[in-house]
Structure formats: structure tokens, C-alpha cells
Write a protein that holds these residues in place. Structure first.
Motif, PDB file in Angstrom:
ATOM      1  N   PRO A 173      -1.791 -10.726  15.161  1.00  0.00           N
ATOM      2  CA  PRO A 173      -2.149  -9.499  15.883  1.00  0.00           C
ATOM      3  C   PRO A 173      -2.769  -8.451  14.955  1.00  0.00           C
ATOM      4  CG  PRO A 173       0.248  -9.779  15.751  1.00  0.00           C
ATOM      5  CD  PRO A 173      -0.348 -10.985  15.136  1.00  0.00           C
ATOM      6  N   ASN A 174      -3.274  -7.369  15.523  1.00  0.00           N
ATOM      7  CA  ASN A 174      -3.861  -6.285  14.725  1.00  0.00           C
ATOM      8  C   ASN A 174      -2.866  -5.809  13.681  1.00  0.00           C
ATOM      9  OD1 ASN A 174      -5.426  -5.136  17.661  1.00  0.00           O
ATOM     10  ND2 ASN A 174      -6.502  -5.874  15.885  1.00  0.00           N
ATOM     11  N   GLY A 175      -3.351  -5.612  12.472  1.00  0.00           N
ATOM     12  CA  GLY A 175      -2.503  -5.066  11.413  1.00  0.00           C
ATOM     13  C   GLY A 175      -1.538  -6.079  10.811  1.00  0.00           C
ATOM     14  N   ALA A 176      -1.715  -7.375  11.127  1.00  0.00           N
ATOM     15  CA  ALA A 176      -0.768  -8.396  10.652  1.00  0.00           C
ATOM     16  C   ALA A 176      -0.895  -8.665   9.155  1.00  0.00           C
ATOM     17  CB  ALA A 176      -0.985  -9.689  11.419  1.00  0.00           C
ATOM     18  N   GLY A 177      -2.063  -8.397   8.597  1.00  0.00           N
ATOM     19  CA  GLY A 177      -2.264  -8.651   7.163  1.00  0.00           C
ATOM     20  C   GLY A 177      -3.328  -9.694   6.857  1.00  0.00           C
ATOM     21  N   LYS A 178      -4.127 -10.041   7.851  1.00  0.00           N
ATOM     22  CA  LYS A 178      -5.130 -11.098   7.665  1.00  0.00           C
ATOM     23  C   LYS A 178      -6.210 -10.677   6.665  1.00  0.00           C
ATOM     24  CE  LYS A 178      -6.167 -10.921  12.044  1.00  0.00           C
ATOM     25  NZ  LYS A 178      -5.196  -9.914  12.538  1.00  0.00           N
ATOM     26  N   SER A 179      -6.827  -9.510   6.934  1.00  0.00           N
ATOM     27  CA  SER A 179      -7.922  -9.075   6.056  1.00  0.00           C
ATOM     28  C   SER A 179      -7.407  -8.827   4.644  1.00  0.00           C
ATOM     29  CB  SER A 179      -8.569  -7.797   6.581  1.00  0.00           C
ATOM     30  OG  SER A 179      -9.039  -8.021   7.877  1.00  0.00           O
ATOM     31  N   THR A 180      -6.204  -8.281   4.544  1.00  0.00           N
ATOM     32  CA  THR A 180      -5.636  -8.009   3.215  1.00  0.00           C
ATOM     33  C   THR A 180      -5.466  -9.327   2.453  1.00  0.00           C
ATOM     34  OG1 THR A 180      -4.504  -6.102   4.164  1.00  0.00           O
ATOM     35  CG2 THR A 180      -3.724  -6.854   2.029  1.00  0.00           C
ATOM     36  N   HIS A 212      -9.961 -13.072  16.339  1.00  0.00           N
ATOM     37  CA  HIS A 212      -9.136 -12.763  17.508  1.00  0.00           C
ATOM     38  C   HIS A 212      -9.610 -13.602  18.689  1.00  0.00           C
ATOM     39  CE1 HIS A 212      -6.650  -9.592  15.938  1.00  0.00           C
ATOM     40  NE2 HIS A 212      -7.706  -9.069  15.357  1.00  0.00           N
ATOM     41  N   PHE A 250       0.855  -1.185   0.000  1.00  0.00           N
ATOM     42  CA  PHE A 250       0.000   0.000   0.000  1.00  0.00           C
ATOM     43  C   PHE A 250       0.887   1.229   0.000  1.00  0.00           C
ATOM     44  CE2 PHE A 250      -2.947  -2.967   2.243  1.00  0.00           C
ATOM     45  CZ  PHE A 250      -3.996  -2.899   1.331  1.00  0.00           C
ATOM     46  N   VAL A 260       1.282   4.778   1.357  1.00  0.00           N
ATOM     47  CA  VAL A 260       0.742   5.610   2.435  1.00  0.00           C
ATOM     48  C   VAL A 260       1.351   6.997   2.313  1.00  0.00           C
ATOM     49  CG1 VAL A 260       0.282   5.662   4.919  1.00  0.00           C
ATOM     50  CG2 VAL A 260       0.865   3.514   3.822  1.00  0.00           C
ATOM     51  N   ALA A 298       1.771  -4.869   3.383  1.00  0.00           N
ATOM     52  CA  ALA A 298       0.836  -5.427   4.372  1.00  0.00           C
ATOM     53  C   ALA A 298       0.916  -6.948   4.354  1.00  0.00           C
ATOM     54  CB  ALA A 298      -0.579  -4.979   4.057  1.00  0.00           C
TER      55      ALA A 298
HETATM   56  N1  LIG Z   1      -6.189   0.443   1.999  1.00  0.00           N
HETATM   57  C1  LIG Z   1      -5.099   0.518   2.764  1.00  0.00           C
HETATM   58  N2  LIG Z   1      -4.213   1.520   2.607  1.00  0.00           N
HETATM   59  C2  LIG Z   1      -3.085   1.587   3.355  1.00  0.00           C
HETATM   60  N3  LIG Z   1      -2.762   0.684   4.303  1.00  0.00           N
HETATM   61  C3  LIG Z   1      -3.599  -0.332   4.505  1.00  0.00           C
HETATM   62  C4  LIG Z   1      -4.818  -0.479   3.752  1.00  0.00           C
HETATM   63  N4  LIG Z   1      -5.452  -1.606   4.178  1.00  0.00           N
HETATM   64  C5  LIG Z   1      -4.678  -2.137   5.153  1.00  0.00           C
HETATM   65  N5  LIG Z   1      -3.575  -1.369   5.345  1.00  0.00           N
HETATM   66  C6  LIG Z   1      -2.491  -1.639   6.298  1.00  0.00           C
HETATM   67  O1  LIG Z   1      -2.013  -2.956   6.061  1.00  0.00           O
HETATM   68  C7  LIG Z   1      -1.694  -3.607   7.284  1.00  0.00           C
HETATM   69  C8  LIG Z   1      -2.467  -4.905   7.374  1.00  0.00           C
HETATM   70  O2  LIG Z   1      -3.854  -4.610   7.523  1.00  0.00           O
HETATM   71  P1  LIG Z   1      -4.978  -5.745   7.651  1.00  0.00           P
HETATM   72  O3  LIG Z   1      -6.295  -5.058   7.724  1.00  0.00           O
HETATM   73  O4  LIG Z   1      -4.775  -6.759   6.587  1.00  0.00           O
HETATM   74  O5  LIG Z   1      -4.598  -6.377   9.061  1.00  0.00           O
HETATM   75  P2  LIG Z   1      -5.401  -7.421   9.944  1.00  0.00           P
HETATM   76  O6  LIG Z   1      -4.417  -8.499  10.271  1.00  0.00           O
HETATM   77  O7  LIG Z   1      -6.654  -7.836   9.272  1.00  0.00           O
HETATM   78  O8  LIG Z   1      -5.671  -6.552  11.232  1.00  0.00           O
HETATM   79  P3  LIG Z   1      -6.910  -6.522  12.295  1.00  0.00           P
HETATM   80  O9  LIG Z   1      -6.756  -7.723  13.152  1.00  0.00           O
HETATM   81  O10 LIG Z   1      -6.653  -5.265  13.051  1.00  0.00           O
HETATM   82  O11 LIG Z   1      -8.168  -6.505  11.489  1.00  0.00           O
HETATM   83  C9  LIG Z   1      -2.005  -2.604   8.383  1.00  0.00           C
HETATM   84  O12 LIG Z   1      -0.821  -1.959   8.737  1.00  0.00           O
HETATM   85  C10 LIG Z   1      -2.968  -1.643   7.728  1.00  0.00           C
HETATM   86  O13 LIG Z   1      -2.851  -0.364   8.304  1.00  0.00           O
END
Ligand SMILES: Nc1ncnc2c1ncn2[C@@H]1O[C@H](COP(=O)(O)OP(=O)(O)OP(=O)(O)O)[C@@H](O)[C@H]1O
Length: 323
Positions: free
Chosen positions: A50-57, A207, A13, A15, A31
Motif C-alpha cells: 500500500p501507499n507509504g509501505a516502503g517500496k520506493s525507499t 499499484h 527517516f 521527521v 520506512a
Molecule cells: N525523505 C523522506 N523523509 C521522511 N520520510 C520519508 C522520506 N521518504 C519516504 N518517507 C516516508 O517513508 C515511508 C515509506 O515511503 P515510500 O515512498 O518508500 O513508500 P512507497 O511504498 O513507495 O509508497 P507509494 O506507493 O505511496 O509510492 C512513508 O511513510 C514516507 O512518508
């Protein structure tokens, strides 16, 4: 070929950050940082981190919502972004934040519309719906507009909606987040049955580690965009040397003696009448026999390793010890 296959999957991404009053700095962050996954049909996989690990991405790339910056991805043999429409017929998606239901319509109407969207034959549709109605107890709110449903009711509706076209894979992003205890149990029991039936592959992020314990034999842990563990829960416990524990209730206070061979003492409580032992090489039976021979044993309980404990140690582990 595996049903879900990724090689070197990466998502960057851009930023933009304000620096000072006028300048903006452009930074590229990864990510997801080279994820290799191979998930076979019928598996139930927990994808945690953990939060922000990259799961949703990752899930977004697997479901065709985001295109990867690099690497290969195949889901049901298809490239998710290029074949998004065809893929939609083969997968079901439940993302907590996004609804696939029509907000102003009664739940039953959403289900009826989805039948047409996916062109599901009427008999198949009603058989699947009947099963979800029974197992997820939908009947009392089927005629309620979606906007009036509680979170737990809506989640049960979302899961049903995702399954009515009989997908081969169900992706769930935080399926139990915010639900009360009863709704959580109902959702977990339903997903456990779905997974046990063997014809739907499940991949879920959560989580709530109770979801994992209940549902997933395989656990993929991601941190800072990289896979740091891929294996069974048992393997995770073995790797982090989680120990079973034995809590012994004693008639007389523990006299401070050394722990029996193959064990260690973790806690001495209740005026030394309760001692918690960690089992290293000894079995629970050997420890209990040794305590019973000492004469003062009143009661024992054996505690299985705690998943919260091992996962928090994994998240906190410094980078080099991970693999
Ligand atoms: N559209 C975007 N633009 C910029 N950064 C992004 C975007 N989407 C996600 N990120 C960043 O990518 C990283 C991974 O995000 P992601 O949502 O995949 O984490 P996650 O593991 O699902 O977290 P959570 O448990 O908090 O949902 C984070 O640092 C997030 O800030």
C-alpha cells in the motif's frame, strides 16, 4: 550469491513536526524495517504494497540513491552506495518521477548521449536501439524533443534509455502509472519479452496488479516496511483461500437448494437465473456435471481468482496473521 541480496535492510527517516507555536518534535520513523530479499538472475519480481509501505525507499537503497540505516545490501555483488558508478553500468533504472532523458533534446539525441555516457560500442548500441524501436514503436517520435512527448511516449523512451547499456537488472518504479490502455499493454508486452529472454532480471513496483499478473511469477508484498508475503501469486491465492468461481446460467430459476458438495453459493442474480458458486473441494467439472444432471443448465463460465481481491485482503489483514 544472488544478484540482489539484502539482510535486515533498514531505513530510518527523521521527521520534524511542529508541536504548538514554537516547539518542534523530532521523531525517527522506519520506512523499511528489516527487509530480507534474495533475488536470483533472471527472476521477474513484483514488489508491491500500500501507499507509504516502503517500496520506493527499498528501490532507492538497492540502486545506491539512499544509504541504509542498518543491514546489508548487495546488488550484483556490490554495495550500492559505495560502488554507485560501477553499479550504474550493471543496472537500469526507470523511476516514473525522474527522467534520465535530456528534456530539450530530441529523444534520439538522448540515446546518442547515453551511448557515450555508458561507453557502449556503436554496433551493440544500435542493435539494442533497433530492437527497442521496433518493439516499443519509437520511430514516430524519435525526433521529438522529450518535453513534447506524451507520458506514454516518454515512458517508452525511458525504458529504452535504461536498457541501452544492457544492464543485468532493470528496476522499475511504477512503469505503467498514468499510461493509457494501449501504452500500458505495449510496455507490459515489451517487459514480458525482456523477462522471458532471461538475461535481464526485473524488479518492479506497481499499484496496477495487472502488471504483476502479466509479468511477475514472484510477488514480494511489503507493508509498514516489512515483508508480509514472498512467493508466487498461486501461493498468495492458496494462503488467502482464494477460490475459483463458476457462474451458471440456468433455464429455470434456482430453486434455493443447497449448493452441491464441495461448493458454496456466492450470489443468486438475474431473477435466480444466474448463480455464482465458489469451488472449495469440488472441481469445476464435478460442479458442472452435478448442475447438468439437474437439467436446467444453459451456460457456464469459470472465473479465476481475482488478484485485486486477494491483495486487498492481504493489505487489510491485521498484523499478527501476516508472515
Ligand atoms: N525523505 C523522506 N523523509 C521522511 N520520510 C520519508 C522520506 N521518504 C519516504 N518517507 C516516508 O517513508 C515511508 C515509506 O515511503 P515510500 O515512498 O518508500 O513508500 P512507497 O511504498 O513507495 O509508497 P507509494 O506507493 O505511496 O509510492 C512513508 O511513510 C514516507 O512518508
Amino acid at each position: 550469491m544472488a544478484l540482489i541480496e539484502t539482510r535486515g535492510l533498514r531505513k530510518e527517516f527523521v521527521v520534524r513536526r511542529k508541536v504548538g507555536r514554537l516547539r518542534r518534535e523530532r521523531r525517527v520513523t522506519a520506512a523499511v524495517h528489516g527487509v530480507d530479499l534474495s533475488i536470483e538472475a533472471g527472476e521477474m519480481v513484483g514488489y508491491i504494497g500500500p501507499n507509504g509501505a516502503g517500496k520506493s525507499t527499498t528501490l532507492k537503497m538497492l540502486t545506491g540513491v539512499l544509504s541504509p540505516s542498518a543491514g546489508e545490501v548487495r546488488v550484483c555483488g556490490l554495495r550500492p552506495v559505495a560502488a554507485r558508478t560501477r553499479l550504474a553500468l550493471r543496472i537500469g533504472v526507470v523511476f516514473g518521477q525522474r527522467s534520465q532523458l535530456w528534456w530539450d533534446l530530441p529523444l534520439a539525441e538522448s540515446f546518442r548521449l547515453l551511448r557515450h555516457v555508458y561507453r557502449v560500442p556503436a554496433a551493440e548500441h544500435s542493435a539494442r536501439l533497433a530492437r527497442c524501436r521496433r518493439l516499443l514503436e519509437l520511430d514516430e517520435f524519435l525526433d521529438t524533443p522529450v518535453r513534447q512527448l506524451s507520458l506514454g511516449q516518454r515512458m517508452r523512451g525511458e525504458i529504452t534509455a535504461a536498457l541501452l547499456h544492457a544492464p543485468r537488472i532493470l528496476f522499475l518504479d511504477e512503469p505503467t502509472i498514468g499510461l493509457d490502455v494501449v501504452s500500458k499493454q505495449s510496455v507490459r508486452a515489451f517487459l514480458a519479452e525482456l523477462g522471458a529472454a532471461g538475461d535481464t532480471t526485473l524488479m518492479l513496483t506497481t499499484h496496477d496488479l495487472a502488471d504483476i499478473e502479466r509479468l511477475c511469477r514472484r510477488l514480494v508484498v511489503i507493508d509498514h516496511g516489512r515483508v508480509v508475503h514472498d512467493g508466487t501469486l498461486g501461493e498468495l491465492h492458496a494462503r488467502y483461500e482464494s477460490r475459483r468461481r463458476v457462474v451458471a446460467e440456468l433455464d429455470a430459476p434456482w430453486d434455493g437448494a443447497a449448493a452441491p458438495a464441495g461448493t458454496s453459493i456466492e450470489a443468486v442474480e438475474a431473477d435466480a437465473h444466474r448463480v455464482t458458486f465458489a469451488l472449495h473441494t469440488a472441481t469445476a467439472g464435478e460442479l458442472i456435471a452435478s448442475l447438468a444432471a439437474g437439467g436446467a443448465l444453459r451456460d457456464v463460465s469459470v472465473l479465476e481468482p481475482d488478484i485485486e481481491d486477494v491483495v486487498s485482503r492481504l493489505y487489510a489483514a491485521p498484523e499478527p496473521t501476516r508472515s
